[in-house]
Write a protein that holds these residues in place. Structure first.
Motif, PDB file in Angstrom:
ATOM      1  N   ARG A 242      69.428  46.810  11.243  1.00  0.00           N
ATOM      2  CA  ARG A 242      68.846  46.244  12.474  1.00  0.00           C
ATOM      3  C   ARG A 242      68.659  47.328  13.534  1.00  0.00           C
ATOM      4  O   ARG A 242      67.634  47.369  14.227  1.00  0.00           O
ATOM      5  CB  ARG A 242      69.746  45.139  13.005  1.00  0.00           C
ATOM      6  CG  ARG A 242      69.907  43.935  12.091  1.00  0.00           C
ATOM      7  CD  ARG A 242      68.631  43.111  11.984  1.00  0.00           C
ATOM      8  NE  ARG A 242      68.834  41.908  11.192  1.00  0.00           N
ATOM      9  CZ  ARG A 242      69.186  40.736  11.697  1.00  0.00           C
ATOM     10  NH1 ARG A 242      69.360  40.586  12.984  1.00  0.00           N
ATOM     11  NH2 ARG A 242      69.355  39.692  10.902  1.00  0.00           N
ATOM     12  N   VAL A 243      69.667  48.185  13.694  1.00  0.00           N
ATOM     13  CA  VAL A 243      69.581  49.255  14.691  1.00  0.00           C
ATOM     14  C   VAL A 243      68.404  50.178  14.390  1.00  0.00           C
ATOM     15  O   VAL A 243      67.566  50.459  15.264  1.00  0.00           O
ATOM     16  CB  VAL A 243      70.897  50.052  14.747  1.00  0.00           C
ATOM     17  CG1 VAL A 243      70.713  51.362  15.531  1.00  0.00           C
ATOM     18  CG2 VAL A 243      71.996  49.213  15.387  1.00  0.00           C
ATOM     19  N   ILE A 244      68.331  50.666  13.153  1.00  0.00           N
ATOM     20  CA  ILE A 244      67.260  51.599  12.785  1.00  0.00           C
ATOM     21  C   ILE A 244      65.895  50.926  12.890  1.00  0.00           C
ATOM     22  O   ILE A 244      64.922  51.526  13.366  1.00  0.00           O
ATOM     23  CB  ILE A 244      67.488  52.138  11.358  1.00  0.00           C
ATOM     24  CG1 ILE A 244      68.800  52.925  11.285  1.00  0.00           C
ATOM     25  CG2 ILE A 244      66.319  53.020  10.929  1.00  0.00           C
ATOM     26  CD1 ILE A 244      68.913  54.058  12.269  1.00  0.00           C
ATOM     27  N   GLN A 245      65.810  49.675  12.466  1.00  0.00           N
ATOM     28  CA  GLN A 245      64.540  48.951  12.539  1.00  0.00           C
ATOM     29  C   GLN A 245      64.041  48.864  13.972  1.00  0.00           C
ATOM     30  O   GLN A 245      62.841  49.070  14.243  1.00  0.00           O
ATOM     31  CB  GLN A 245      64.725  47.546  11.970  1.00  0.00           C
ATOM     32  CG  GLN A 245      63.511  46.645  12.095  1.00  0.00           C
ATOM     33  CD  GLN A 245      63.759  45.276  11.496  1.00  0.00           C
ATOM     34  OE1 GLN A 245      63.756  45.112  10.292  1.00  0.00           O
ATOM     35  NE2 GLN A 245      63.997  44.284  12.354  1.00  0.00           N
ATOM     36  N   ASN A 246      64.927  48.590  14.912  1.00  0.00           N
ATOM     37  CA  ASN A 246      64.519  48.454  16.312  1.00  0.00           C
ATOM     38  C   ASN A 246      64.202  49.797  16.952  1.00  0.00           C
ATOM     39  O   ASN A 246      63.260  49.906  17.748  1.00  0.00           O
ATOM     40  CB  ASN A 246      65.597  47.711  17.099  1.00  0.00           C
ATOM     41  CG  ASN A 246      65.544  46.215  16.888  1.00  0.00           C
ATOM     42  OD1 ASN A 246      64.754  45.517  17.501  1.00  0.00           O
ATOM     43  ND2 ASN A 246      66.389  45.699  15.999  1.00  0.00           N
ATOM     44  N   VAL A 247      64.964  50.830  16.617  1.00  0.00           N
ATOM     45  CA  VAL A 247      64.672  52.172  17.136  1.00  0.00           C
ATOM     46  C   VAL A 247      63.319  52.647  16.614  1.00  0.00           C
ATOM     47  O   VAL A 247      62.501  53.206  17.367  1.00  0.00           O
ATOM     48  CB  VAL A 247      65.786  53.159  16.745  1.00  0.00           C
ATOM     49  CG1 VAL A 247      65.354  54.603  17.020  1.00  0.00           C
ATOM     50  CG2 VAL A 247      67.061  52.845  17.520  1.00  0.00           C
ATOM     51  N   GLU A 251      59.735  53.863  18.447  1.00  0.00           N
ATOM     52  CA  GLU A 251      59.091  55.134  18.103  1.00  0.00           C
ATOM     53  C   GLU A 251      57.661  54.922  17.624  1.00  0.00           C
ATOM     54  O   GLU A 251      56.757  55.705  17.961  1.00  0.00           O
ATOM     55  CB  GLU A 251      59.904  55.858  17.034  1.00  0.00           C
ATOM     56  CG  GLU A 251      61.242  56.381  17.532  1.00  0.00           C
ATOM     57  CD  GLU A 251      62.083  57.003  16.432  1.00  0.00           C
ATOM     58  OE1 GLU A 251      62.982  57.793  16.759  1.00  0.00           O
ATOM     59  OE2 GLU A 251      61.851  56.693  15.246  1.00  0.00           O
ATOM     60  N   ASN A 252      57.439  53.887  16.832  1.00  0.00           N
ATOM     61  CA  ASN A 252      56.090  53.625  16.326  1.00  0.00           C
ATOM     62  C   ASN A 252      55.129  53.247  17.448  1.00  0.00           C
ATOM     63  O   ASN A 252      53.964  53.675  17.449  1.00  0.00           O
ATOM     64  CB  ASN A 252      56.134  52.505  15.280  1.00  0.00           C
ATOM     65  CG  ASN A 252      56.815  52.940  13.999  1.00  0.00           C
ATOM     66  OD1 ASN A 252      56.904  54.133  13.701  1.00  0.00           O
ATOM     67  ND2 ASN A 252      57.316  51.988  13.233  1.00  0.00           N
ATOM     68  N   ILE A 253      55.616  52.450  18.398  1.00  0.00           N
ATOM     69  CA  ILE A 253      54.778  52.100  19.556  1.00  0.00           C
ATOM     70  C   ILE A 253      54.421  53.359  20.341  1.00  0.00           C
ATOM     71  O   ILE A 253      53.269  53.550  20.761  1.00  0.00           O
ATOM     72  CB  ILE A 253      55.494  51.087  20.468  1.00  0.00           C
ATOM     73  CG1 ILE A 253      55.656  49.734  19.756  1.00  0.00           C
ATOM     74  CG2 ILE A 253      54.744  50.906  21.784  1.00  0.00           C
ATOM     75  CD1 ILE A 253      54.353  49.041  19.429  1.00  0.00           C
ATOM     76  N   GLU A 254      55.409  54.232  20.539  1.00  0.00           N
ATOM     77  CA  GLU A 254      55.160  55.481  21.271  1.00  0.00           C
ATOM     78  C   GLU A 254      54.174  56.364  20.518  1.00  0.00           C
ATOM     79  O   GLU A 254      53.312  57.009  21.134  1.00  0.00           O
ATOM     80  CB  GLU A 254      56.476  56.227  21.487  1.00  0.00           C
ATOM     81  CG  GLU A 254      56.352  57.545  22.226  1.00  0.00           C
ATOM     82  CD  GLU A 254      55.719  57.421  23.598  1.00  0.00           C
ATOM     83  OE1 GLU A 254      55.096  58.407  24.053  1.00  0.00           O
ATOM     84  OE2 GLU A 254      55.841  56.346  24.228  1.00  0.00           O
TER      85      GLU A 254
END
Length: 415
Positions: A242-247, A251-254
Motif C-alpha cells: 500500500r505504501v509503495i503503491q501510493n508513493v 511520482e507518476n502524476i509528477e
C-alpha cells in the motif's frame, strides 16, 4: 567532488544468481559487492562502513549459514535486507518474515529478478521521500516508522492532527501521510479534511488507519480525502504494498506533469508552464519585473548546412547557458529558436548585466558536431516596463527583439 555510488552487498553462493544480480544492480546505477558466504561478508563489512551500503541481497541458505544467519548479520549491521531463496516452503517464509527484512523473494522464475531490480531502485528513491506518521500511540508510531525505515524512507512523527498539520508545513519532502483516526485535539478524519483544503490527492497521498475494523470508517476516510485505508492489525507485506503503491502514484502524476510542462529537446519549462508559473508569481505583487526574449540566430542555416541534429545540439547548449546565467529566474523555451526569461525581485541592473554576460559568452561559444565547429549568436530583446499585464510586457520585449534582429546578429536591445 562527486558523490560516491551507493553499494549493494550481495551474499549468494550460486555463481549464476550472483552474475544476474550483479548485472541488474549495475543497471540501476549502483555498485555491487559480491561474496559467497557469511565469513566473506563479515570480512567485507569490516573493510567498509555499513553506511555505504544502500541494502543487502542475501540468500537464505549459505554453506556456512544454513538457517538464515547471514540475514541476521546484515540486519544487525543496520543494512536494509532483501532475502532471496530457492526454498518455497511456508516454514522458511515464516522464518524470514519474522525478521526485520525489506522483502522476501523466492527464486521461482526469471521475473523475480526483474522485481528485485525494481525493488533496489525503489530503495534508492526512498532516501529522498518523507513519510509523516500521525498517531497518539507512541508504540504504534514506533512500529510504523520502524517498518518505513527498512525501506529507507525519511520518517516524521506527530501525536495528533494539529501536530501533523504543523509537520506538513515544516517539511516539504513529505509525499505520504499515514494517520490513525482516534486522536486528541484533532482526529485523523478532521486532519485529512483540513489537508485537502489546500493539498490535492495528486500532490500528497494519505493512508488512513484504524483498529475499529469498520467498513463505514474506511468509506469516511476516503470521502474525507484519503487515498487509501488499512485496518489494524495489518500484514507487513500488505502495508509495504500500500505504501509503495501510493508513493508511486504521486511520482507518476509528477512525471506526467513534467512531461506536459517540459520542452522535450532542452528540458526547460515550455510555453504553457511559463504562463502557469508566472500567473502564480503575479499573485504576490512582484517588484523589479524584467522580461527577456532570446532568439538564436542562424538556426535555419545551421540545419541546412549540418543537419537538424546539429541545430538541436545548438539549441540545447544555448538552453544550458541560459540556466547558468539566470539561476534565479524563470527560463522557458517558447518554441522554435525562441526562449523567454522572467525575473522578479532582483536588482534590474544585475539582470541587465546577466543578459549582456550571456550574450557575450554565446558569441564566444563553439558547438562541436561530427567534426564541425559551429558558431551561433543570439538576438535579445529585454524590458523592465511592467504594469501588471504579462502579455503587454511580452509585446514590448518582442518589439525590442525585432529591433535587435534589424540591427544585425548578436545584439541586445533593452528598454
Amino acid at each position: 567532488m562527486q558523490d560516491e555510488v551507493p553499494k549493494v552487498l550481495v551474499i549468494e553462493d550460486s555463481v549464476t544468481s550472483m552474475k544476474v544480480i550483479k548485472h541488474l544492480i549495475m543497471n540501476v546505477g549502483l555498485e555491487p559487492v559480491g561474496v559467497n558466504c557469511l565469513a566473506d561478508a563479515e570480512m567485507a563489512l569490516a573493510r567498509t562502513n555499513a553506511d555505504e551500503f544502500l541494502c543487502a541481497v542475501v540468500d537464505y541458505c549459505l554453506p556456512d549459514a544454513l538457517d538464515g544467519e547471514a540475514i541476521d548479520f546484515t540486519i544487525s549491521a543496520a543494512i536494509p535486507t532483501v532475502v532471496i531463496t530457492g526454498r518455497l516452503d511456508e516454514a522458511t517464509r515464516t522464518s524470514v518474515l519474522n525478521r526485520d527484512v525489506v522483502d522476501y523473494i523466492p527464486k521461482e522464475n526469471a521475473q523475480v529478478y526483474e522485481y528485485l531490480g525494481r525493488l533496489i531502485k525503489r530503495l534508492e528513491k526512498n532516501r529522498e521521500i518523507g513519510v509523516l506518521v500521525v498517531d497518539d500511540s507512541r508504540l504504534s508510531r514506533t512500529m510504523i516508522t520502524s517498518l518505513l525505515d527498512r525501506h529507507n524512507f525519511i520518517t516524521y512523527e506527530a501525536s495528533d492532527g494539529e501536530e501533523g498539520l504543523a509537520a506538513l508545513r515544516q517539511y516539504k519532502n513529505i509525499q505520504l501521510v499515514i494517520t490513525d483516526e482516534n486522536m486528541p485535539n484533532m482526529t485523523g478524519l478532521d486532519m485529512v479534511a483540513e489537508i485537502r483544503r489546500t493539498i490535492s490527492k495528486d500532490d500528497l497521498a494519505i493512508i488512513g488507519l484504524s483498529g475499529e475494523g469498520s467498513s463505514a470508517l474506511s468509506a469516511r476516510f476516503i470521502k474525507s480525502g484519503a487515498n487509501d485505508y488499512l485496518n489494524k492489525p495489518y500484514c507487513h507485506e500488505e502495508f509495504f504494498c500500500r505504501v509503495i503503491q501510493n508513493v508511486e502514484y504521486i511520482e507518476n502524476i509528477e512525471a506526467i506533469r513534467r512531461a506536459s510542462n517540459t520542452d522535450y529537446l532542452t528540458g526547460l519549462p515550455n510555453r504553457r508552464h511559463f504562463f502557469t508559473r508566472i500567473s502564480a508569481n503575479l499573485k504576490i505583487a512582484p517588484v523589479n519585473v524584467v522580461i527577456g526574449m532570446v532568439d538564436v540566430d542562424m538556426v535555419h542555416w545551421i540545419n541546412e548546412s549540418y543537419g537538424y541534429e546539429a541545430g538541436d545540439k545548438v539549441l540545447k547548449e544555448i538552453a544550458a547557458l541560459l540556466e547558468k546565467h539566470f539561476p534565479n529566474s524563470h527560463v522557458s523555451r517558447f518554441g522554435g529558436e525562441e526562449f523567454c526569461i522572467y525575473s522578479s525581485g532582483l536588482p534590474i541592473a544585475s539582470i541587465a548585466g546577466a543578459f549582456e554576460a550571456f550574450q557575450e559568452e554565446v558569441s564566444h561559444h563553439r558547438v562541436y558536431f561530427e567534426g564541425n565547429e559551429i558558431q551561433s549568436k543570439v538576438s535579445i530583446g529585454v524590458t523592465s516596463q511592467f504594469n501588471g499585464d504579462i502579455h503587454e510586457s511580452l509585446k514590448v520585449a518582442g518589439a525590442n527583439l525585432h529591433k535587435a534582429r534589424e540591427q544585425g546578429d548578436n545584439q541586445v536591445v533593452f528598454s
